[in-house]
Design an enzyme around this catalytic site. Structure first.
Site, short mmCIF file in Angstrom:
data_model
loop_
_atom_site.label_atom_id
_atom_site.label_comp_id
_atom_site.label_asym_id
_atom_site.label_seq_id
_atom_site.Cartn_x
_atom_site.Cartn_y
_atom_site.Cartn_z
N ASP A 59 26.97 19.08 -30.34
CA ASP A 59 27.57 19.66 -29.14
C ASP A 59 27.67 21.18 -29.29
OD1 ASP A 59 29.32 20.36 -27.06
OD2 ASP A 59 30.49 18.52 -27.28
N ILE A 60 27.27 21.93 -28.29
CA ILE A 60 27.39 23.40 -28.40
C ILE A 60 28.86 23.84 -28.41
CG2 ILE A 60 25.12 23.91 -27.41
CD1 ILE A 60 26.66 24.84 -24.83
N THR A 83 24.17 20.19 -15.39
CA THR A 83 23.28 20.89 -14.45
C THR A 83 23.23 20.34 -13.03
OG1 THR A 83 21.38 19.52 -15.05
CG2 THR A 83 21.71 21.55 -16.34
N THR A 123 20.87 30.43 -13.39
CA THR A 123 20.32 29.90 -12.15
C THR A 123 20.58 30.82 -10.96
OG1 THR A 123 20.70 28.13 -10.54
CG2 THR A 123 22.47 28.53 -12.08
N ASP A 124 19.72 30.72 -9.95
CA ASP A 124 19.93 31.49 -8.71
C ASP A 124 21.19 31.01 -7.96
OD1 ASP A 124 18.98 29.00 -7.82
OD2 ASP A 124 17.37 29.83 -6.58
N GLU A 125 21.69 29.82 -8.33
CA GLU A 125 22.83 29.27 -7.57
C GLU A 125 24.09 30.11 -7.75
OE1 GLU A 125 23.15 25.04 -7.45
OE2 GLU A 125 21.05 24.78 -7.98
N TYR A 147 29.36 23.55 -10.33
CA TYR A 147 28.23 23.84 -11.21
C TYR A 147 27.90 25.33 -11.17
CZ TYR A 147 23.31 24.56 -12.49
OH TYR A 147 22.15 25.06 -13.03
N LYS A 151 28.31 28.18 -14.20
CA LYS A 151 27.20 29.00 -14.69
C LYS A 151 27.51 30.49 -14.49
CE LYS A 151 23.66 27.87 -16.08
NZ LYS A 151 23.19 27.52 -17.46
N ASN A 176 14.74 26.78 -8.21
CA ASN A 176 14.62 25.33 -8.47
C ASN A 176 13.31 24.98 -9.17
OD1 ASN A 176 16.70 25.44 -6.29
ND2 ASN A 176 16.59 23.22 -6.53
N LYS A 186 17.67 14.66 -9.51
CA LYS A 186 17.27 15.83 -8.75
C LYS A 186 16.27 15.40 -7.67
CE LYS A 186 19.57 18.74 -11.53
NZ LYS A 186 19.56 18.38 -12.89
N ASP A 269 26.17 15.04 4.41
CA ASP A 269 25.79 16.22 3.64
C ASP A 269 26.65 16.38 2.38
OD1 ASP A 269 24.33 18.43 3.07
OD2 ASP A 269 24.91 19.58 4.85
P1 NAD Z 1 18.95 19.00 -17.92
O1 NAD Z 1 20.19 18.46 -17.28
O2 NAD Z 1 17.66 18.29 -17.74
O3 NAD Z 1 19.18 19.16 -19.50
C1 NAD Z 1 20.35 19.66 -20.06
C2 NAD Z 1 20.30 19.36 -21.55
O4 NAD Z 1 21.49 19.92 -22.16
C3 NAD Z 1 20.31 17.85 -21.88
O5 NAD Z 1 19.33 17.58 -22.86
C4 NAD Z 1 21.71 17.61 -22.41
O6 NAD Z 1 21.78 16.54 -23.35
C5 NAD Z 1 22.04 18.95 -23.05
N1 NAD Z 1 23.48 19.20 -23.14
C6 NAD Z 1 24.42 19.07 -22.15
N2 NAD Z 1 25.64 19.36 -22.63
C7 NAD Z 1 25.47 19.71 -23.94
C8 NAD Z 1 26.36 20.13 -24.95
N3 NAD Z 1 27.68 20.25 -24.73
N4 NAD Z 1 25.85 20.41 -26.18
C9 NAD Z 1 24.54 20.27 -26.43
N5 NAD Z 1 23.64 19.86 -25.50
C10 NAD Z 1 24.11 19.59 -24.27
O7 NAD Z 1 18.86 20.50 -17.41
P2 NAD Z 1 17.61 21.43 -17.05
O8 NAD Z 1 17.24 21.20 -15.64
O9 NAD Z 1 16.58 21.32 -18.11
O10 NAD Z 1 18.30 22.87 -17.12
C11 NAD Z 1 18.33 23.62 -18.33
C12 NAD Z 1 19.00 24.95 -18.08
O11 NAD Z 1 18.31 25.66 -17.06
C13 NAD Z 1 20.45 24.83 -17.60
O12 NAD Z 1 21.22 25.82 -18.23
C14 NAD Z 1 20.36 25.07 -16.11
O13 NAD Z 1 21.56 25.64 -15.60
C15 NAD Z 1 19.21 26.06 -16.04
N6 NAD Z 1 18.44 26.03 -14.77
C16 NAD Z 1 17.92 24.86 -14.28
C17 NAD Z 1 17.18 24.88 -13.08
C18 NAD Z 1 16.56 23.62 -12.52
O14 NAD Z 1 16.00 23.67 -11.43
N7 NAD Z 1 16.61 22.49 -13.21
C19 NAD Z 1 16.99 26.09 -12.41
C20 NAD Z 1 17.52 27.27 -12.96
C21 NAD Z 1 18.24 27.22 -14.14
P1 TYD Z 2 18.92 19.28 -6.17
O1 TYD Z 2 17.63 18.71 -6.69
O2 TYD Z 2 20.20 18.56 -6.47
O3 TYD Z 2 18.97 20.81 -6.64
P2 TYD Z 2 20.02 21.99 -6.22
O4 TYD Z 2 21.16 21.42 -5.49
O5 TYD Z 2 20.41 22.50 -7.57
O6 TYD Z 2 19.22 22.96 -5.42
O7 TYD Z 2 18.81 19.40 -4.59
C1 TYD Z 2 17.78 20.16 -3.99
C2 TYD Z 2 18.00 20.08 -2.48
O8 TYD Z 2 17.79 18.72 -2.08
C3 TYD Z 2 19.41 20.44 -2.04
O9 TYD Z 2 19.34 21.16 -0.80
C4 TYD Z 2 20.08 19.10 -1.84
C5 TYD Z 2 18.94 18.21 -1.41
N1 TYD Z 2 19.08 16.77 -1.80
C6 TYD Z 2 18.96 15.77 -0.82
O10 TYD Z 2 18.75 16.04 0.37
N2 TYD Z 2 19.10 14.47 -1.22
C7 TYD Z 2 19.34 14.12 -2.51
O11 TYD Z 2 19.48 12.89 -2.81
C8 TYD Z 2 19.43 15.16 -3.51
C9 TYD Z 2 19.67 14.83 -4.96
C10 TYD Z 2 19.28 16.47 -3.09
#
Ligand code: NAD
Ligand code: TYD
Length: 333
Positions: A59-60, A83, A123-125, A147, A151, A176, A186, A269
């Site tokens: 765990d981090i 995430t 993230t852009d969020e 979330y 971040k 995304n 997702k 929504d």
């Molecule tokens: P993910 O949810 O697929 O993976 C997250 C990983 O972190 C998992 O392997 C999980 O086991 C590990 N983890 C969670 N809590 C932990 C802890 N306390 N200690 C050690 N490991 C832990 O996420 P992802 O989509 O690969 O995202 C990775 C990073 O990129 C995140 O920081 C996220 O905010 C960022 N990010 C994601 C997106 C996207 O679209 N998925 C976009 C921009 C930024």
């Molecule tokens: P998501 O993949 O959860 O990414 P983020 O919220 O981080 O952008 O969602 C992407 C978009 O899709 C967001 O506008 C919410 C929408 N969404 C749905 O319409 N239905 C779903 O079941 C999910 C998971 C997301």
């Protein structure tokens, strides 16, 4: 370079590890991952025998574990996070713990062992929603989900360390991502795998929310550039340049699978649902970054990857995912 990659068993982290091992065969990588519901060692089967790669489960937020690993490396790249926006609405506590406190533990270890670089993957969020135009790195942070707020808090902590301690950190904020091995909570993997099973696709609200999609390997390439050429204390936005409404995205997926639009269901929504995300990424482009993967082509390849690898996602969907899904979507249909 010797790197501690955290969260490397997740979606983007696992792609980044594979990317680094190919691009820099001399680098040594330790992957620290807690293996939460989102962590999956199946994502890294092809590299687990690589002598330059090692996995450590932990765990981090655990300083003993983090310090033990941090003393063997000179760089940390932090992907570890909770995430998923919808999960953060149900249970924010784990997000604050990992995304804020975990970031602090990692940075303290990096300071203690005089690391030369710390890269925080964000993230852009954190910027919130934008109606027109695009956020720059100087835009104010206005996160709307727990979330995004966790971040943003992590980001601010990282930037404070650079100013207070001269800590050698860089922040990246990406839009995304999509690609193989994304956990099927997702939208893209959820809709692809549901469509393959002829299950209804729960589209939130009017389906007109806009996301800017980036192929995961373009994100990895941008992180590579930030890691090697970025400047301490700087933030770099990473965009894909592929804005699509959710309904457009859904039709692209259904067309590729030859499935009917009647699978789409409009559901209640998401609370606080951001309407549109858009980034200006001039700053990372000035360092040489260009997205190289055309959106529709790589989306089609991604859809086919899920179609051709049912064992990967069926294992997930038949496990604890079911409970999450029933809880998350209950009463919204
Ligand atoms: P993910 O949810 O697929 O993976 C997250 C990983 O972190 C998992 O392997 C999980 O086991 C590990 N983890 C969670 N809590 C932990 C802890 N306390 N200690 C050690 N490991 C832990 O996420 P992802 O989509 O690969 O995202 C990775 C990073 O990129 C995140 O920081 C996220 O905010 C960022 N990010 C994601 C997106 C996207 O679209 N998925 C976009 C921009 C930024
Ligand atoms: P998501 O993949 O959860 O990414 P983020 O919220 O981080 O952008 O969602 C992407 C978009 O899709 C967001 O506008 C919410 C929408 N969404 C749905 O319409 N239905 C779903 O079941 C999910 C998971 C997301």
């Amino acid at each position: 370079m010797r790197l501690l990659i955290t969260g490397g068993a997740g979606f983007i982290g696992s792609h980044f590890i594979r990317y680094l091992l190919q691009a820099y065969p001399k680098y040594r990588i330790v992957n620290l991952d807690k293996l939460t519901y989102a962590g999956n060692l199946d994502n890294l089967r092809d590299v687990e025998e690589n002598p330059h790669y090692r996995f450590a489960q932990g765990d981090i937020c655990d300083p003993v574990m983090v310090n033990t690993l941090a003393q063997e490396v000179d760089v940390i790249v932090n992907f570890a996070a909770e995430t998923h926006v919808d999960r953060s609405i149900l249970e924010p506590g784990g997000f604050i713990r990992t995304d804020v406190h975990g970031t602090y533990i990692l940075m303290e270890a990096a300071r203690r062992f005089n690391h030369r670089r710390y890269l925080q993957i964000s993230t852009d969020e954190v910027y919130g929603s934008i109606q027109t135009g695009a956020f720059t790195e100087d835009s104010p942070l206005q996160p709307n989900s727990p979330y995004a707020a966790s971040k943003a808090a992590g980001d601010l902590l990282v930037l404070s360390y650079t100013r207070t301690y001269g800590f050698p950190a860089i922040l990246t904020r990406c839009s995304n991502n999509f690609g193989p091995n994304q956990y099927p909570e997702k939208i893209i993997p959820l809709f692809v795998t549901h469509a393959l099973e002829d299950q209804p696709l729960p589209l939130y609200g009017d389906g007109r929310n806009v996301r800017d999609w980036i192929y995961v390997l373009d994100h990895c390439a941008a992180i590579d550039i930030a890691l090697h050429h970025g400047k301490t204390g700087e933030v770099y936005n990473i965009g894909g340049g592929n804005e699509r409404t959710n309904i457009e995205l859904t039709h692209l997926i259904l067309n590729e699978l030859d499935k009917p639009a009647s699978l789409i269901r409009s559901v209640t929504d998401r609370p606080g649902h951001d309407r549109r995300y858009a980034l200006s990424d001039q700053k990372i482009r000035a360092l040489g970054y260009r997205p190289r993967h055309p959106f529709e082509e790589t989306l089609r390849e991604t859809v086919r990857w899920y179609r051709d690898n049912p064992a990967w996602w069926q294992k997930i969907k038949s496990g604890t995912f079911r409970h999450y899904y029933d809880q998350q979507y209950a009463g919204r249909w």
